[in-house]
Scaffold this motif. Structure first.
Motif, PDB file in Angstrom:
ATOM      1  N   MET A   1       0.894  -1.134   0.030  1.00  0.00           N
ATOM      2  CA  MET A   1       0.034  -0.020  -0.009  1.00  0.00           C
ATOM      3  C   MET A   1       0.851   1.373  -0.080  1.00  0.00           C
ATOM      4  O   MET A   1       2.032   1.263   0.641  1.00  0.00           O
ATOM      5  N   ASN A   2       0.537   2.207  -0.902  1.00  0.00           N
ATOM      6  CA  ASN A   2       1.265   3.519  -0.794  1.00  0.00           C
ATOM      7  C   ASN A   2       1.151   4.276   0.669  1.00  0.00           C
ATOM      8  O   ASN A   2      -0.128   4.669   0.975  1.00  0.00           O
ATOM      9  N   THR A   3       2.203   4.860   1.181  1.00  0.00           N
ATOM     10  CA  THR A   3       2.158   5.426   2.387  1.00  0.00           C
ATOM     11  C   THR A   3       2.913   6.744   2.089  1.00  0.00           C
ATOM     12  O   THR A   3       3.200   7.350   3.228  1.00  0.00           O
ATOM     13  N   VAL A   4       3.348   7.246   1.005  1.00  0.00           N
ATOM     14  CA  VAL A   4       3.948   8.459   0.805  1.00  0.00           C
ATOM     15  C   VAL A   4       2.698   9.485   0.875  1.00  0.00           C
ATOM     16  O   VAL A   4       1.848   9.617   0.339  1.00  0.00           O
ATOM     17  N   ALA A   5       3.044  10.448   1.696  1.00  0.00           N
ATOM     18  CA  ALA A   5       2.040  11.458   1.775  1.00  0.00           C
ATOM     19  C   ALA A   5       2.473  12.688   0.942  1.00  0.00           C
ATOM     20  O   ALA A   5       3.505  13.382   0.920  1.00  0.00           O
ATOM     21  N   ILE A   6       1.409  12.981  -0.119  1.00  0.00           N
ATOM     22  CA  ILE A   6       1.733  13.900  -1.050  1.00  0.00           C
ATOM     23  C   ILE A   6       1.192  15.256  -0.535  1.00  0.00           C
ATOM     24  O   ILE A   6      -0.125  15.504  -0.487  1.00  0.00           O
ATOM     25  N   GLY A   7       1.929  16.403  -0.483  1.00  0.00           N
ATOM     26  CA  GLY A   7       1.385  17.766   0.027  1.00  0.00           C
ATOM     27  C   GLY A   7       1.610  18.613  -1.182  1.00  0.00           C
ATOM     28  O   GLY A   7       1.715  18.401  -2.146  1.00  0.00           O
ATOM     29  N   SER A   8       1.394  19.755  -0.946  1.00  0.00           N
ATOM     30  CA  SER A   8       1.280  20.995  -1.670  1.00  0.00           C
ATOM     31  C   SER A   8       2.448  21.295  -1.990  1.00  0.00           C
ATOM     32  O   SER A   8       2.355  21.633  -3.485  1.00  0.00           O
ATOM     33  N   ALA A   9       3.614  21.130  -1.629  1.00  0.00           N
ATOM     34  CA  ALA A   9       4.737  21.246  -2.076  1.00  0.00           C
ATOM     35  C   ALA A   9       5.122  20.279  -3.292  1.00  0.00           C
ATOM     36  O   ALA A   9       5.799  20.577  -4.274  1.00  0.00           O
ATOM     37  N   HIS A  10       4.762  18.996  -3.188  1.00  0.00           N
ATOM     38  CA  HIS A  10       4.729  18.090  -4.108  1.00  0.00           C
ATOM     39  C   HIS A  10       4.138  18.274  -5.581  1.00  0.00           C
ATOM     40  O   HIS A  10       4.525  18.538  -6.449  1.00  0.00           O
ATOM     41  N   TRP A  11       2.856  19.072  -5.343  1.00  0.00           N
ATOM     42  CA  TRP A  11       2.006  19.359  -6.449  1.00  0.00           C
ATOM     43  C   TRP A  11       2.803  20.600  -7.158  1.00  0.00           C
ATOM     44  O   TRP A  11       2.512  20.703  -8.304  1.00  0.00           O
ATOM     45  N   VAL A  12       3.031  21.717  -6.254  1.00  0.00           N
ATOM     46  CA  VAL A  12       3.722  22.744  -6.814  1.00  0.00           C
ATOM     47  C   VAL A  12       5.046  22.398  -7.748  1.00  0.00           C
ATOM     48  O   VAL A  12       5.163  22.918  -8.837  1.00  0.00           O
ATOM     49  N   TYR A  13       5.650  21.500  -6.980  1.00  0.00           N
ATOM     50  CA  TYR A  13       6.874  20.797  -7.767  1.00  0.00           C
ATOM     51  C   TYR A  13       6.522  20.270  -9.114  1.00  0.00           C
ATOM     52  O   TYR A  13       7.336  20.558 -10.367  1.00  0.00           O
ATOM     53  N   ALA A  14       5.457  19.517  -9.237  1.00  0.00           N
ATOM     54  CA  ALA A  14       4.993  18.739 -10.266  1.00  0.00           C
ATOM     55  C   ALA A  14       4.703  19.886 -11.349  1.00  0.00           C
ATOM     56  O   ALA A  14       4.912  19.709 -12.771  1.00  0.00           O
ATOM     57  N   PHE A  15       4.034  21.000 -10.897  1.00  0.00           N
ATOM     58  CA  PHE A  15       3.453  21.867 -11.748  1.00  0.00           C
ATOM     59  C   PHE A  15       4.758  22.723 -12.330  1.00  0.00           C
ATOM     60  O   PHE A  15       4.690  23.060 -13.465  1.00  0.00           O
ATOM     61  N   GLY A  16       5.754  22.807 -11.390  1.00  0.00           N
ATOM     62  CA  GLY A  16       7.034  23.581 -11.980  1.00  0.00           C
ATOM     63  C   GLY A  16       7.659  22.721 -13.145  1.00  0.00           C
ATOM     64  O   GLY A  16       8.188  23.411 -13.918  1.00  0.00           O
ATOM     65  N   VAL A  17       7.688  21.542 -12.739  1.00  0.00           N
ATOM     66  CA  VAL A  17       8.429  20.456 -13.827  1.00  0.00           C
ATOM     67  C   VAL A  17       7.650  20.761 -15.294  1.00  0.00           C
ATOM     68  O   VAL A  17       8.272  20.868 -16.411  1.00  0.00           O
ATOM     69  N   GLY A  18       6.248  20.545 -15.136  1.00  0.00           N
ATOM     70  CA  GLY A  18       5.400  20.921 -16.228  1.00  0.00           C
ATOM     71  C   GLY A  18       5.525  22.094 -16.922  1.00  0.00           C
ATOM     72  O   GLY A  18       5.646  22.268 -18.223  1.00  0.00           O
ATOM     73  N   ALA A  19       5.799  23.294 -16.173  1.00  0.00           N
ATOM     74  CA  ALA A  19       6.032  24.443 -16.799  1.00  0.00           C
ATOM     75  C   ALA A  19       7.370  24.826 -17.454  1.00  0.00           C
ATOM     76  O   ALA A  19       7.451  25.127 -18.560  1.00  0.00           O
ATOM     77  N   ILE A  20       8.252  24.001 -16.959  1.00  0.00           N
ATOM     78  CA  ILE A  20       9.672  24.163 -17.619  1.00  0.00           C
ATOM     79  C   ILE A  20       9.584  23.263 -18.950  1.00  0.00           C
ATOM     80  O   ILE A  20      10.207  23.672 -19.689  1.00  0.00           O
ATOM     81  N   VAL A  21       8.898  21.936 -18.953  1.00  0.00           N
ATOM     82  CA  VAL A  21       8.670  21.155 -19.973  1.00  0.00           C
ATOM     83  C   VAL A  21       8.213  22.063 -21.321  1.00  0.00           C
ATOM     84  O   VAL A  21       8.557  22.041 -22.356  1.00  0.00           O
ATOM     85  N   VAL A  22       6.968  22.878 -20.842  1.00  0.00           N
ATOM     86  CA  VAL A  22       6.250  23.418 -21.792  1.00  0.00           C
ATOM     87  C   VAL A  22       7.127  24.432 -22.602  1.00  0.00           C
ATOM     88  O   VAL A  22       7.008  24.846 -23.599  1.00  0.00           O
ATOM     89  N   THR A  23       7.804  25.153 -21.597  1.00  0.00           N
ATOM     90  CA  THR A  23       8.405  26.463 -21.754  1.00  0.00           C
ATOM     91  C   THR A  23       9.710  25.958 -22.812  1.00  0.00           C
ATOM     92  O   THR A  23      10.062  26.596 -23.830  1.00  0.00           O
ATOM     93  N   MET A  24      10.145  24.775 -22.696  1.00  0.00           N
ATOM     94  CA  MET A  24      11.042  24.182 -23.507  1.00  0.00           C
ATOM     95  C   MET A  24      10.485  23.958 -24.712  1.00  0.00           C
ATOM     96  O   MET A  24      11.125  24.007 -26.054  1.00  0.00           O
ATOM     97  N   LEU A  25       9.261  23.204 -24.848  1.00  0.00           N
ATOM     98  CA  LEU A  25       8.575  23.046 -26.002  1.00  0.00           C
ATOM     99  C   LEU A  25       8.244  24.141 -26.894  1.00  0.00           C
ATOM    100  O   LEU A  25       8.449  24.117 -28.213  1.00  0.00           O
TER     101      LEU A  25
END
Length: 514
Positions: free
Chosen positions: A1-25
């Protein structure tokens, strides 16, 4: 079972990665999104606006601490090349290969071989102008069409040599740092070297098989026709230049005109002072000899028992130290005992200017991805050394582990695709912090060594953005030197290079199970 607690920092980090990839595109510079994303992630993790502002600085500072050895090696190697250019030793190192170019077939091989070697030691940015000035005219006169010549130079230099970056070690160093503290830059470099030969060998073979029917009989009229082509008609810069304007840097170190004939070579090598002639010839031999010894010291311990193995940054230290000493002696030979103190310092300064022009933008980009790595996130988030920092990217991957294919080849192809996407901005190096971070996070899921995945991602990023697949990269400079249209050059390169990359991604898990 997954026990990793995903918080707001994780989602903001994921959003940042996506924003960087889109910028590169979109082929835009990724520094601003990286800086803003860093501030948002730190704020989400700490809840403090002051920490968010401080984190922007600390992220780049930590990246600078982790990567400064890379900047130093680039600076010292560039300083050495500048010293050799004053003695004309760089031309002497390449010039003997002109005589071997008897036809288009031999010119194809020699052009690839010399471009690869020079680019491996000095990077393609200064190597391509040298090869274009000395060897390209001879290759064209031997019957190798300018378009094919340009493709060979791009594959061998900006593809094979730059993607492994085995000697200078910039790319493996960034990939390994991003992948985690347990990942060896030397191991990433070794595996990238093998994969670069796979990609480059396939690309060169496919290029030769496709283009050999257009090889021509040797003739001086071929050279005359090529010289008549106006550079302005084919060297049109694209609208957007991506993260690094390496094409402009290549032009900055280019020669005024190509040396079309042996008489041109003799004229440029005319030095009245016989003392300088002696040193010019000496350093043309001494420089490659010294670096061959360095390579032997790096490689032989892996195959000869009892020899001391170079650990950590020792290899980079050896290369940088050798370059610095050679530069000092070459500067003394060129400037004499009265001026070489000042001239040596000037070469070092020019080397650092080049290094930061080439790689300075990597620091804030790498800083963002270091926020997501547990090994480096602590100081950026302002945590005490006794407090365990979150590993945002690894925890995101772990939380989505059930959605990730367990097939190692699919994961390898996925990392390759991410690398190619990050290379679309035309830099080749801006995406390495992302591919390295993803490799460190995905390796346990795919049951692979993170060094293998990092090497695969490095292939995708550098072959794409380093100057073989996108027209707005430093491929512009290659096309300009060869006087061909950059889009024609891209069309010639696409199938051979992509075929080689796919094969490399598929064989990597087969070659290295761990």
């Amino acid at each position: 079972m997954n026990t990793v607690a995903i918080g707001s920092a994780h989602w903001v980090y994921a959003f940042g990665v996506g924003a960087i990839v889109v910028t590169m595109l979109l082929r835009a510079n990724v520094v601003v999104p990286a800086v803003l994303a860093t501030a948002l992630v730190v704020f989400a993790a700490t809840g403090s606006a002051i920490s968010a502002v401080s984190g922007v600085f600390m992220a780049s500072f930590i990246a600078a601490k982790e990567l400064f050895n890379i900047f130093l090696v680039i600076a010292l190697m560039t300083a050495l090349l500048n010293a050799l250019k004053i003695l004309k030793s760089d031309i002497r190192m390449v010039e003997p290969f002109r005589a071997v170019m008897k036809n288009g077939h031999s010119a194809f091989v020699i052009l690839a071989f010399v471009t690869y070697l020079i680019s491996l030691f000095f990077w393609p940015t200064p190597a391509v102008p040298l090869v274009a000035a000395v060897l390209l005219p001879a290759a064209i006169a031997a019957g190798l069409p300018p378009l094919v010549s340009a493709a060979v130079i791009a594959i061998a230099g900006q593809g094979m040599a730059l993607s492994s970056d085995y000697i200078i070690g910039v790319a493996p160093g960034i990939s390994a740092k991003a992948a985690g503290s347990g990942v060896s830059a030397a191991l990433v470099g070794d595996r990238a070297l093998v994969l670069s030969f796979v990609v480059g060998g396939i690309a060169l073979l496919l290029l030769y098989a496709k283009q050999r029917q257009v090889f021509l009989k040797p003739s001086s009229t071929l050279l005359q026709a090529w010289q008549a082509v106006a550079e302005s008609s084919v060297d049109q810069p694209p609208e957007k230049k991506g993260t690094f304007d390496k094409a402009e840097m290549a032009r900055a170190v280019s020669y005024e005109q190509p040396f079309a004939t042996d008489a041109d070579i003799k004229n440029i090598l005319k030095i009245r002072d016989q003392r300088l002639v002696f040193w010019s010839k000496s350093f043309a031999v001494l420089t490659p000899f010294c670096f061959l010894i360095v390579i032997a010291v790096m490689i032989l311990p892996k195959y000869v028992k009892g020899m001391p193995d170079l650990k950590g940054g020792d290899a980079a230290s050896l290369i940088g130290g050798a370059a610095a000493l050679l530069m000092i002696f070459a500067t003394w030979a060129a400037s004499g005992s009265r001026h070489f103190f000042e001239d040596s310092a000037n070469h070092i300064t020019d080397g650092f200017v080049f290094a930061f022009k080439a790689m300075g933008s990597v620091l804030p980009i790498a800083g963002f991805f270091f926020v997501g790595a547990g090994d480096t996130a602590g100081p950026i988030l302002g945590l005490a050394s006794s407090v365990k920092a979150p590993h945002l990217l690894f925890e995101l991957i772990q939380s989505a582990q059930h959605l990730i294919p367990q097939n190692d080849m699919l994961v390898s192809l996925g990392i390759l695709l991410v690398g190619m996407i990050t290379g679309i901005d035309g830099s080749g190096f801006a995406g390495l912090p992302l591919t390295g971070s993803l490799s460190g996070a995905l390796a346990p899921v795919a049951h692979m060594n993170p060094a293998t995945l990092a090497a695969v991602g490095q292939m995708g990023a550098v072959w794409t953005g380093g100057g073989t697949l996108v027209a707005w990269s430093s491929l512009i400079a290659v096309a300009g030197f060869a006087r061909v249209h950059v889009m024609e050059l891209v069309r010639v390169l696409v199938v051979p290079v992509i075929t080689g990359l796919v094969v490399a991604a598929l064989v990597a898990p087969l070659i290295w199970t761990q």
